[in-house]
Design a protein around this motif. Structure first.
Motif, mmCIF file in Angstrom:
data_model
loop_
_atom_site.group_PDB
_atom_site.id
_atom_site.type_symbol
_atom_site.label_atom_id
_atom_site.label_comp_id
_atom_site.label_asym_id
_atom_site.label_seq_id
_atom_site.Cartn_x
_atom_site.Cartn_y
_atom_site.Cartn_z
ATOM 1 N N GLY A 243 0.985 -1.361 -0.367
ATOM 2 C CA GLY A 243 -0.513 -0.043 0.240
ATOM 3 C C GLY A 243 0.680 1.956 -0.454
ATOM 4 N N MET A 244 0.661 1.842 1.036
ATOM 5 C CA MET A 244 0.851 3.599 0.859
ATOM 6 C C MET A 244 2.433 3.230 1.254
ATOM 7 N N PRO A 245 2.951 2.915 1.914
ATOM 8 C CA PRO A 245 4.403 2.759 2.583
ATOM 9 C C PRO A 245 5.150 2.406 0.848
ATOM 10 N N GLY A 246 4.701 1.324 1.471
ATOM 11 C CA GLY A 246 5.279 0.729 -0.355
ATOM 12 C C GLY A 246 5.592 1.288 -1.537
ATOM 13 N N LEU A 247 4.610 1.936 -1.792
ATOM 14 C CA LEU A 247 4.764 3.089 -2.676
ATOM 15 C C LEU A 247 5.545 4.361 -2.682
ATOM 16 N N THR A 248 5.662 4.499 -0.737
ATOM 17 C CA THR A 248 6.251 5.637 -0.653
ATOM 18 C C THR A 248 7.691 5.827 -1.204
#
Length: 342
Positions: A130-135
């Motif tokens: 999710g967001m942490p991985g994409l960040t």
């Protein structure tokens, strides 16, 4: 289709320093019957994230602050339990941004169906998938423009974004990984599980001194910053010429009540011709519309091949969401911290 009530956690007052339990309220909300196009979702996991602390203040930021009395908005993942929308039938796993609530009813367009992966929990859509991985991926590929053979320093390397940064950097060809964390246990995890070549406990001694000693003459090409403060100052001390600094967060100052002193070595930005850029993942993804799908494809392949792994800190019980948030701000998580609703 029946009526139902949900529990929601709202901002009751703007925190000064570390948020207190009394800065939040737990409220019951009644919902009517489903209207056409709506779905009802029972959440399985809700996310607690550092960015939420910034939105609790009234000052200027990259996104509108939470209003007093507003439900804390953020990531959550759950399952459709009743549906009046053909696109999201009952049983569909969904990701959404309705935040700190045990259940939610809204238009189907506010939810995104996600595939269920064999042997992997839905909570990964709040972390590595999710967001942490994409960040992590966006910061390395679009901001720092990581090159094969680079030496990379990651601050806050044992957190949700940091553990993803280290593993993605290795998959993209980084030659050396250096990470910081706040306990001996986390330092051991960075080396034994996540493949960092060097891991430093910033509680042992000033991080600037430790990093200079650890890096030696090799220097650092890429700094991925989740901490700010003394870690940014330390990184500036060891950057190689034409190094790149991607500033993702500055959690060391999120609860500060006084303005901290700035780095005393900013002159290296000129003498070493460095490039430093802060970024917000949503803005970069909008500027590079191909990056989200690129990330999903590559991360799914890395996970399937066993090339990346993950760590979660799971707090049981929706009623403990605020406790989990406070614990995360104090560094009590390893990997992504999520709350299991029940």
């Amino acid at each position: 289709m029946s009526e139902f009530t949900s529990s929601e956690i709202r901002l009751a007052s703007r925190p000064e320093g570390m948020p207190r339990p009394e800065d939040f309220s737990l409220d019951r909300v009644a919902h009517g019957q489903l209207e056409p196009g709506q779905v009802r979702v029972a959440n399985e996991f809700v996310s607690v994230d550092p960015f939420m602390r910034g939105r609790m203040g009234a000052g200027r930021s990259y996104v509108k602050p939470y209003e007093l009395g507003e439900t804390i908005i953020g990531g959550a993942v759950g399952r459709v339990v009743e549906s009046a929308a053909e696109a999201l039938p009952e049983g569909t796993a969904v990701l959404h941004q309705h935040g700190w609530t045990d259940a939610v009813q809204d238009d189907a367009s506010t939810f995104r169906a996600v595939p269920e992966l064999d042997g992997l929990p839905l909570s990964l859509y709040l972390g590595l998938l999710g967001m942490p991985g994409l960040t992590a991926y966006v910061g390395l590929t679009r901001i720092a423009q990581l090159r094969e053979g680079d030496s990379v320093f990651v601050s806050g390397a044992a957190g949700a974004v940091g553990t993803a940064v280290g593993q993605i950097a290795r998959q993209l060809g980084a030659a050396r990984l250096i990470g910081s964390a706040g306990s001996a246990e986390k330092v051991g995890l960075l080396k034994d599980k996540y493949g960092f070549d060097v891991a430093l406990n910033y509680q042992d001694a000033p991080i600037r001194e430790q990093l200079v000693h650890a890096v030696g003459d090799e220097g650092v090409d890429v700094f991925y910053d989740n901490v700010g403060g003394d870690h940014l100052e330390a990184a500036l001390e060891v950057m190689n010429d034409f190094g790149r600094l991607a500033l993702c967060g500055a959690i060391s100052g999120y609860n500060a009540t006084e303005r901290p002193a700035g780095p005393d070595n900013m002159g290296t930005m000129v003498t070493r011709r460095l490039r430093m850029q802060g970024f917000i993942v949503g803005e970069v993804a909008a500027e590079h519309p191909e990056v989200s799908e690129e990330f999903r494809v590559r991360m799914a392949a890395w996970l399937s091949a066993g090339d990346v792994t993950y760590e979660e800190t799971v707090v049981e019980g929706f009623e403990h969401t605020v406790d989990a948030f406070r614990d995360m701000l104090g560094g009590g998580n390893t990997g992504k911290m999520v709350v299991k609703v029940g």
